[in-house]
Design a protein around this motif. Structure first.
Motif, mmCIF file in Angstrom:
data_model
loop_
_atom_site.group_PDB
_atom_site.id
_atom_site.type_symbol
_atom_site.label_atom_id
_atom_site.label_comp_id
_atom_site.label_asym_id
_atom_site.label_seq_id
_atom_site.Cartn_x
_atom_site.Cartn_y
_atom_site.Cartn_z
ATOM 1 N N SER A 522 -0.697 -1.595 -8.657
ATOM 2 C CA SER A 522 -1.062 -1.711 -7.245
ATOM 3 C C SER A 522 -2.426 -1.077 -7.037
ATOM 4 O O SER A 522 -2.677 0.039 -7.513
ATOM 5 N N SER A 523 -3.308 -1.794 -6.333
ATOM 6 C CA SER A 523 -4.668 -1.280 -6.117
ATOM 7 C C SER A 523 -4.646 -0.023 -5.230
ATOM 8 O O SER A 523 -5.616 0.733 -5.192
ATOM 9 N N PHE A 524 -3.535 0.203 -4.545
ATOM 10 C CA PHE A 524 -3.422 1.376 -3.664
ATOM 11 C C PHE A 524 -3.758 2.671 -4.397
ATOM 12 O O PHE A 524 -4.435 3.554 -3.866
ATOM 13 N N TYR A 525 -3.300 2.792 -5.664
ATOM 14 C CA TYR A 525 -3.400 4.076 -6.348
ATOM 15 C C TYR A 525 -4.837 4.462 -6.694
ATOM 16 O O TYR A 525 -5.184 5.639 -6.671
ATOM 17 N N LYS A 526 -5.683 3.472 -6.991
ATOM 18 C CA LYS A 526 -7.085 3.799 -7.259
ATOM 19 C C LYS A 526 -7.836 4.072 -5.958
ATOM 20 O O LYS A 526 -8.553 5.060 -5.836
ATOM 21 N N SER A 527 -7.677 3.186 -4.965
ATOM 22 C CA SER A 527 -8.445 3.336 -3.720
ATOM 23 C C SER A 527 -8.033 4.602 -2.974
ATOM 24 O O SER A 527 -8.869 5.333 -2.440
ATOM 25 N N PHE A 528 -6.728 4.902 -2.982
ATOM 26 C CA PHE A 528 -6.261 6.114 -2.302
ATOM 27 C C PHE A 528 -6.781 7.365 -3.019
ATOM 28 O O PHE A 528 -7.156 8.353 -2.377
ATOM 29 N N ALA A 529 -6.835 7.320 -4.361
ATOM 30 C CA ALA A 529 -7.326 8.476 -5.125
ATOM 31 C C ALA A 529 -8.790 8.763 -4.786
ATOM 32 O O ALA A 529 -9.193 9.927 -4.636
ATOM 33 N N VAL A 530 -9.600 7.715 -4.637
ATOM 34 C CA VAL A 530 -11.015 7.905 -4.289
ATOM 35 C C VAL A 530 -11.129 8.517 -2.891
ATOM 36 O O VAL A 530 -11.960 9.404 -2.638
ATOM 37 N N GLU A 531 -10.267 8.069 -1.983
ATOM 38 C CA GLU A 531 -10.238 8.628 -0.622
ATOM 39 C C GLU A 531 -9.900 10.120 -0.682
ATOM 40 O O GLU A 531 -10.516 10.940 0.001
ATOM 41 N N CYS A 532 -8.922 10.469 -1.503
ATOM 42 C CA CYS A 532 -8.541 11.885 -1.663
ATOM 43 C C CYS A 532 -9.715 12.709 -2.177
ATOM 44 O O CYS A 532 -9.976 13.822 -1.695
ATOM 45 N N SER A 533 -10.417 12.172 -3.171
ATOM 46 C CA SER A 533 -11.534 12.906 -3.764
ATOM 47 C C SER A 533 -12.587 13.250 -2.706
ATOM 48 O O SER A 533 -13.127 14.357 -2.686
ATOM 49 N N LYS A 534 -12.848 12.304 -1.807
ATOM 50 C CA LYS A 534 -13.858 12.548 -0.756
ATOM 51 C C LYS A 534 -13.445 13.709 0.143
ATOM 52 O O LYS A 534 -14.292 14.418 0.681
#
Length: 954
Positions: A522-534
């Motif tokens: 699921s693409s959610f896990y990469k995009s959400f991780a980048v959001e967390c990093s910010k």
């Protein structure tokens, strides 16, 4: 790796046609005769005396010394010293600047003394018990000349260094002043001088810098290898020479070498006087040049001249002048600066832990919820909280979200409230306050809550998990501050955001389509991780499912946020070993002093550029790596490009980590590595570090496996090794193999076996039997483990215990460290049927009990005399009151001693007892660690070397 799922392949191990050669390795093993009339020592002491001797009567064929083992517990005979890799002694070169030839071990006698060479055989059974791993603090490159250290990096000609006004002569900058002699190139024949595992424990080739390179004659002026290792300890001056060598140029960076600062103190510059280059922003370091009577300094990276700050020679606290030559940043390559206000975008953030507990049926029934809650409760005193600002929060997850509002201790009638939110699409925060509470102010309430949490859900039959939605809700809760989200889950997220499907398909395992299972579902896990990093939010995953859990998808969260994936397949609290392992690891994890809101940048001498970065973080710009939390148990790899010709006689690379400590102080850890340059290909090969090279290709292989598939990753490793062998043959061995051998430099002799170990590692191995979760977890290890642990994970340690020397398993009188037996090559030829062996890959320990083990040995170690009564599988050893039992347990413990090896790790390996004639799947699993044997679909080491020879000479 975890216990085999559905059994490892049931096929046996075919007879190896190459294994008919003599198992004795010339130059490494001497077989001593069985003891004749050896006097016995008193009582239970020295149990080694009898186990093998009894086997003469007890077990058939016991008098055949397999694989060069000494028979009947006899001592190893002393072996004639040799040069590295058993190659004949070379004629003595005349080293320049007092630098010994490549081959002189740090601390060894001066050149020409009859000492073991760099890799020569130590005296077995002697004072140090054979090959030892280098001590955590073994002299780094640039240690003083007094001990005859390889690579004398600091010229002692700077006698004038001393007073504040003394200015050393500027170091020569022109290319002509390169060291006349760098490391000597010793070609060896890989086929006729077999590899010995002890070579992997040698320090990297010395770094030989020109005299007067550093501004002070400090032995600590160059970065020790435990922090930064370069694949090349002599750098080609041009891109074309690097390309011609086919070797990679990369740094393996491990900024922290223990979980706690007190275990690995570095010098701290407290006065907030931080002198940096105006142009390239490098920090002042031991390799700058002072000019204009010490009022200015020239940057060793970009050559710009900078003013020395007025406060550099003044102690503001004591109101007196100080001796600048005593300043830590001019004497130490590794320092930590306390940062002033301008290094902060906002006030330093507090340490925040938000725990997401899986409370579904799977988690409750295996005891995970109770064990994790209990461990946090028991570890509250260990969580860093020196500034009393640490905050904690708790959420529970099944098919709904459960928030917990924990009151402050001062609140009268304060009870923890549970607030349930069922809207998974747009989860909202039910109340703004009291969800993240200061641990110091709510300690009693937190303890009470953790004590009652397991009871709240003990009858929960809900099998849903909306972990993706919980992560989004947790992110919303924690993002104003930043911090750690700690996920403890035993199920596949199957509802709400980031919902995952059951993708495991056994028909795909071992095929080209298997790589699809290693991609995220699921693409959610990469995009959400980048959001967390910010938002400075880091995620750690503790995964426990006995079913498919999609580690491939979930591991993206730690990968891009500076976290880690910890995998416990088939875990159950009902097994004491499982409960103790997790509780110990989780408690150590909570106690670790992580850095917060961190960034890492590597600067280098003009002409060098950091081109590619590997590890768990988010690459925020071309050269800036962002870590919402900076862990203590991981390393990173940075590939270096040569963009312009290097004109200096040495280059510098400086790694800086800006971070907030666990107790709210902004710090910059700076590590400066200096390396000589060379125009000579032989110098490049003679100075290559086989362990750093393997670490680089481990990261490359993981990247290739995830992007192209497992087969292309394995093929790329084989092709690279063949390319290096061919390059060496063509460019440096005169193209003549002579007698059908395979020439390679002594310092790279371990590469073939390390690459084979990598190809056969559970993360990359060709097999139709490895579940994709196990594979994905192994790929996480291959791309994050610190170098010493990665080498052991790729090429595990094998120790013979039944016949170990008398000093093994007891503290060394000089170092007080437990002495380990010498490691053996990973081949079943080394196993005798009456033997007891430890196989340890750093994640799992196997105690291998031979089918003819004598009753006395079984009694002394396991407290059973009948082998059929021996409990096999996951186990722990009984605490018996006899000398041999104590020594075995000390060795098991010492083999797990990460701190002594200069690494931080929370891992407590499981111990599995394996009977040679016991459970076939367990035996096969242990045998997959014997890298030099044939296993599954992999070739033996002899076949591998034969393949390499054909390809190289073809």
């Amino acid at each position: 790796m975890a216990a085999p799922q559905d059994g490892y392949p049931a096929q046996g191990y075919p007879q190896d046609p190459y294994a008919q050669q003599s198992p004795v390795q010339p130059g490494f093993d001497t077989i001593s005769q069985p003891p004749t009339g050896q006097p016995e020592t008193d009582g239970a002491k020295k149990k080694k005396r009898g186990y093998a001797a009894q086997a003469y009567d007890f077990g058939a064929g016991a008098n055949s010394a397999l694989g060069g083992q000494p028979q009947g517990g006899g001592q190893f005979a002393p072996v004639q010293a040799q040069a590295y890799g058993g190659y004949p002694q070379q004629p003595e070169p005349q080293p320049a600047y007092g630098g010994p030839q490549y081959g002189a071990q740090p601390g060894a006698p001066a050149s020409g003394a009859p000492a073991p060479g760099y890799g020569g055989q130590p005296q077995f059974g002697g004072g140090v018990g054979g090959y030892q791993a280098p001590d955590a603090g073994y002299p780094g490159p640039g240690a003083p000349a007094a001990g005859g250290v390889g690579g004398i990096t600091q010229g002692m000609g700077q006698i004038n260094v001393g007073g504040p006004g003394a200015v050393p002569a500027a170091q020569p900058q022109q290319a002509g002043a390169r060291p006349a002699v760098l490391n000597q190139l010793f070609p060896t024949d890989l086929l006729n001088t077999p590899f010995n595992v002890a070579e992997l424990e040698l320090p990297p080739p010395p770094i030989i810098l020109p005299p007067n390179s550093s501004v002070t004659p400090s032995p600590d002026a160059n970065c020790p290898p435990k922090y930064v290792r370069s694949t090349l300890n002599a750098v080609p001056t041009t891109h074309s020479l690097l390309k011609k060598s086919k070797l990679p140029f990369a740094l393996v960076i491990q900024p922290y070498t223990s979980l706690h600062d007190s275990d690995d103190p570095v010098p701290i510059v407290q006065d907030q006087v931080i002198s940096r280059c105006r142009r390239c922003r490098s920090y002042i370091n031991p390799y700058v040049t002072f000019l204009d009577h010490g009022h200015r300094w020239r940057c060793n990276m970009c050559n710009l001249t900078n003013d020395v700050p007025q406060a550099f020679d003044w102690d503001a606290a004591a109101q007196k002048s100080v001796d600048r030559w005593q300043r830590p940043e001019l004497n130490h390559a590794v320092v930590e600066f306390v940062a002033p206000q301008e290094y902060m975008v906002r006030p330093p953030q507090p340490l925040v832990y938000l725990f997401l507990f899986d409370v579904s049926y799977a988690s409750v029934s295996c005891g995970l919820l109770a064990t994790s809650a209990r461990t946090i409760l028991d570890s509250l005193n260990r969580i860093p909280n020196a500034d009393r600002r640490t905050r904690v929060g708790f959420m529970a997850v099944d098919s709904s979200l459960h928030y917990f509002a924990v009151p402050k201790d001062s609140d009268e009638n304060g009870e923890t409230q549970m607030l349930v939110v069922s809207d998974l699409d747009e989860p909202f925060l039910p109340i703004p306050q009291e969800l993240l509470v200061p641990l110091s102010e709510s300690r009693d309430s937190v303890e009470k809550f953790l004590g009652t949490l397991p009871q709240m859900f003990q009858n929960n039959q809900n099998t849903g998990s909306c972990m993706g939605s919980a992560l989004r809700a947790g992110h919303k809760l924690i993002s104003p501050l930043g911090g750690k989200i700690v996920v403890i889950s035993a199920s596949l997220p199957n509802v709400g955001h980031g919902k995952l499907e059951m993708r495991e398909d056994k028909k795909l395992l071992g095929t080209s389509k298997e790589s699809s299972l290693l991609q995220t579902g699921s693409s959610f896990y990469k995009s959400f991780a980048v959001e967390c990093s910010k938002n400075q939010v880091s995620i750690d995953m503790f995964l426990f499912s006995s079913q498919y859990q999609d580690v491939a998808s979930l591991s993206n969260l730690p990968r891009y946020t500076g976290g880690q994936t910890y995998f416990y397949p088939g875990w159950n609290a009902g097994r004491a070993e499982d409960a103790i392992k997790f509780a110990t690891e989780f408690s150590d994890y909570l106690s670790s002093e992580i850095g917060l809101e961190a960034v890492l940048r590597v600067r280098a001498t003009t002409g060098l550029r950091m081109s590619t970065f590997y590890g768990n973080f988010f690459n925020r710009s071309s050269d800036l790596c962002a870590f919402p939390a900076f862990p203590r148990d991981q390393s990173y790899v940075v590939e270096v490009a040569i963009d312009e010709n290097l004109t200096k006689n040495f280059v510098c690379m400086q790694t800086a980590v800006l971070h907030t400590t666990s107790n709210g102080e902004r710090r910059i850890r700076v590590m400066t590595l200096s390396l000589p340059t060379t125009t000579n290909l032989a110098d490049v090969y003679a100075s290559a570090d086989q362990c750093a090279v393997t670490t680089f290709f481990s990261h490359k292989a993981v990247e290739r496996a995830l992007s192209s598939g497992l087969e292309p990753a394995r093929e790329a490793l084989q092709s690279k090794l063949i390319e290096l062998l061919q390059t060496f043959k063509k460019e440096l061995a005169g193209g003549n193999m002579g007698g059908g051998g395979l020439q390679f430099p002594a310092n790279l002799r371990g590469l073939p076996v390390l690459f084979l170990g990598l190809i056969k590692n559970v993360g990359l191995r060709k097999s139709a039997q490895i579940p994709s979760d196990l594979r994905s977890a192994a790929l996480c290890q291959l791309s994050t483990l610190p170098l010493p642990l990665l080498m052991q994970y790729i090429y595990p340690r094998l120790y013979s215990l039944h016949d170990m020397a008398d000093n093994a398993g007891i503290p060394d009188p000089e170092t007080s460290q437990i002495v380990l037996p010498p490691p053996l090559n990973l081949s079943s030829e080394r196993l005798v049927p009456y033997g007891l062996y430890l196989i340890d890959d750093g994640q799992t320990q196997f105690l291998w009990v031979g089918r003819d083990a004598v009753p006395q040995l079984l009694l002394d170690v396991f407290e059973v005399s009948d082998r059929s009564k021996l409990k096999v599988g996951k186990s722990s050893l009984p605490d018996l009151d006899n000398d041999f039992s104590e020594r075995i347990r000390a060795i098991l413990q010492k083999s797990r001693d990460y701190r002594a090896r200069g690494v931080g790790s929370i891992v407590v390996p499981h111990l599995y007892v394996v009977r040679e004639d016991g459970d076939p799947s367990l035996k096969l699993w242990a045998q997959t660690l014997l890298v030099e044997d044939r296993a599954d679909q992999g070739m033996s080491f002899q076949q591998w070397m034969g393949t390499l020879r054909e390809k190289v000479s073809g």
